[in-house]
Design a protein around this motif. Structure first.
Motif, PDB file in Angstrom:
ATOM      1  N   THR A   7     115.763 -74.397  26.442  1.00  0.00           N
ATOM      2  CA  THR A   7     116.177 -74.394  28.170  1.00  0.00           C
ATOM      3  C   THR A   7     115.528 -73.432  28.701  1.00  0.00           C
ATOM      4  OG1 THR A   7     117.159 -71.897  26.378  1.00  0.00           O
ATOM      5  CG2 THR A   7     118.686 -74.191  26.444  1.00  0.00           C
ATOM      6  N   THR A   8     113.938 -72.458  28.142  1.00  0.00           N
ATOM      7  CA  THR A   8     113.682 -72.098  29.112  1.00  0.00           C
ATOM      8  C   THR A   8     113.251 -72.644  29.710  1.00  0.00           C
ATOM      9  OG1 THR A   8     113.241 -70.399  27.336  1.00  0.00           O
ATOM     10  CG2 THR A   8     111.658 -70.208  29.423  1.00  0.00           C
ATOM     11  N   ASP A   9     112.526 -73.925  29.592  1.00  0.00           N
ATOM     12  CA  ASP A   9     111.622 -75.272  30.023  1.00  0.00           C
ATOM     13  C   ASP A   9     112.113 -75.269  30.981  1.00  0.00           C
ATOM     14  OD1 ASP A   9     109.179 -75.012  28.915  1.00  0.00           O
ATOM     15  OD2 ASP A   9     109.140 -76.492  28.020  1.00  0.00           O
ATOM     16  N   GLU A  10     113.970 -75.642  30.864  1.00  0.00           N
ATOM     17  CA  GLU A  10     114.679 -76.368  31.326  1.00  0.00           C
ATOM     18  C   GLU A  10     115.887 -75.299  32.572  1.00  0.00           C
ATOM     19  OE1 GLU A  10     118.006 -78.638  32.770  1.00  0.00           O
ATOM     20  OE2 GLU A  10     116.754 -79.337  31.758  1.00  0.00           O
ATOM     21  N   HIS A  11     115.421 -74.450  32.565  1.00  0.00           N
ATOM     22  CA  HIS A  11     115.448 -72.663  33.593  1.00  0.00           C
ATOM     23  C   HIS A  11     114.510 -73.079  34.428  1.00  0.00           C
ATOM     24  CE1 HIS A  11     118.222 -70.956  30.789  1.00  0.00           C
ATOM     25  NE2 HIS A  11     118.563 -70.645  31.587  1.00  0.00           N
ATOM     26  N   ALA A  12     113.385 -73.518  33.958  1.00  0.00           N
ATOM     27  CA  ALA A  12     112.290 -72.925  34.995  1.00  0.00           C
ATOM     28  C   ALA A  12     111.932 -74.145  36.094  1.00  0.00           C
ATOM     29  CB  ALA A  12     110.861 -72.902  33.811  1.00  0.00           C
ATOM     30  N   GLU A  13     112.161 -75.620  35.075  1.00  0.00           N
ATOM     31  CA  GLU A  13     112.169 -77.071  36.027  1.00  0.00           C
ATOM     32  C   GLU A  13     113.380 -76.905  37.122  1.00  0.00           C
ATOM     33  OE1 GLU A  13     113.040 -81.282  34.101  1.00  0.00           O
ATOM     34  OE2 GLU A  13     111.435 -79.927  32.780  1.00  0.00           O
ATOM     35  N   ARG A  14     114.288 -76.254  36.907  1.00  0.00           N
ATOM     36  CA  ARG A  14     115.741 -76.580  37.729  1.00  0.00           C
ATOM     37  C   ARG A  14     115.211 -75.621  38.528  1.00  0.00           C
ATOM     38  NH1 ARG A  14     121.103 -77.000  35.442  1.00  0.00           N
ATOM     39  NH2 ARG A  14     121.443 -78.182  33.832  1.00  0.00           N
ATOM     40  N   PHE A  15     114.946 -73.896  38.282  1.00  0.00           N
ATOM     41  CA  PHE A  15     114.501 -73.155  39.660  1.00  0.00           C
ATOM     42  C   PHE A  15     113.292 -73.691  40.446  1.00  0.00           C
ATOM     43  CE2 PHE A  15     113.024 -69.356  41.460  1.00  0.00           C
ATOM     44  CZ  PHE A  15     113.995 -68.628  41.422  1.00  0.00           C
ATOM     45  N   THR A  16     112.180 -74.174  40.082  1.00  0.00           N
ATOM     46  CA  THR A  16     110.728 -74.712  40.505  1.00  0.00           C
ATOM     47  C   THR A  16     111.024 -75.515  41.260  1.00  0.00           C
ATOM     48  OG1 THR A  16     109.699 -74.010  38.192  1.00  0.00           O
ATOM     49  CG2 THR A  16     108.381 -75.387  40.475  1.00  0.00           C
TER      50      THR A  16
END
Length: 304
Positions: A7-16
């Motif tokens: 989920t951390t990766d998913e949060h970062a990916e969407r934000f980036t």
């Protein structure tokens, strides 16, 4: 990899992915690249705690999140500005040379002229105008972002639009070739002290506005009129020639040509943005306050 990492990766990916858009929204509300970076950092920490299963539309959700944070920052900065020495200008935004300024709405929305105009709106009017007119968000999305009812947002949007249209000059898509030519001719005339050449490039009511915050030498009031502005320019270039190690480069700031003066290192001593309308220079925006030049070392990507 644990579910938390995923989920951390998913949060970062969407934000980036949406970062250029989010940065542009916040910068247009605040007029400060440095404060925009702080808002995005703070917003990301909040975003990282959100359960993604509850997010239906990431773009709308993140725009709402950063707008709220930007409004808090804007209300705090309004008080700081009351004590500001001399004219207040937005921070210049260094853009990538190949930034696609074919998007006329985006180009106008980050122009120094528009940002100066947005300063005359209340914080709520500014946020509503930016979200609606530049980024095309629905009224219900904007209402959630600014914490107001949909009918109220309709009224605020109408008021802000009328205010901006009454004060905005006709904006034209930039003719890149003409702009480059005028900038080059200006550089030559100013550097050689060619007063006659300079006057042919300036609009009769050309305005010089300098922002120093009292931290650098600059006129405390705008200078208006071709003769007076030409005298300021010739004096400025004459002084800069005497400074050892001074280099002046042309850059793209806020989708307009800008002269960036550096002595030695990366950090600029000053930035002069040139606004050209109908082939004549109509405005100079000189930013001398060192605090406002800190973010000028890295080109930004903007988007809508």
């Amino acid at each position: 990899m644990t579910p938390h990492d995923t989920t951390t990766d998913e949060h970062a990916e969407r934000f980036t992915l949406l970062r250029p858009l989010l940065f542009t929204i916040v910068y247009e509300i605040l007029g400060s690249a440095i404060d925009s970076d702080d808002v995005l950092q703070d917003s990301y920490l909040r975003w990282a705690q959100v359960d993604l299963a509850t997010v239906r539309d990431t773009r709308s959700y993140l725009a709402r999140l950063v707008t709220r944070q930007a409004l808090n920052a804007l209300r705090a900065s309004v008080r700081r500005r009351e004590d500001y020495v001399g004219p207040w200008l937005p921070e210049p935004l260094l853009l990538d040379e190949n930034d696609p300024s074919a998007d006329v709405v985006l180009a106008e929305s980050v122009s120094m002229a528009m940002l100066v105009l947005l300063e005359t709106l209340s914080p709520d009017e500014r946020a509503v105008f930016v979200l609606r007119e530049v980024f095309g968000f629905d009224y219900d999305e904007i209402a959630a972002a600014v914490g107001k009812s949909v009918p109220t947002v309709h009224q605020v949007a109408h008021r802000a639009r009328e205010h901006v249209q009454a004060r905005r000059r006709r904006f034209q898509p930039v003719d890149a070739a003409k702009t480059a030519r005028v900038t080059e001719e200006f550089m030559t005339a100013a550097a050689t002290g060619d007063l006659a050449g300079l006057l042919t490039l300036l609009a009769p009511n050309v305005t010089w506005t300098a922002d120093s915050g009292g931290k650098a030498t600059a006129s405390r009031r705008p200078v208006v009129g071709a003769q007076k502005v030409a005298a300021v320019l010739i004096d400025l270039f004459r002084t800069s020639r005497r400074l050892p190690g001074m280099r002046i480069q042309v850059a793209n700031c806020n989708n307009t040509p800008a002269l960036v003066a550096r002595i030695g290192g990366d950090h600029p001593e000053g930035v002069l943005l040139i606004e050209i309308t109908d082939g004549k220079i109509t405005n100079f925006y000189a930013v001398r306050n060192p605090d406002k030049l800190v973010a000028m070392t890295v080109p930004r990507r903007i988007s809508r």
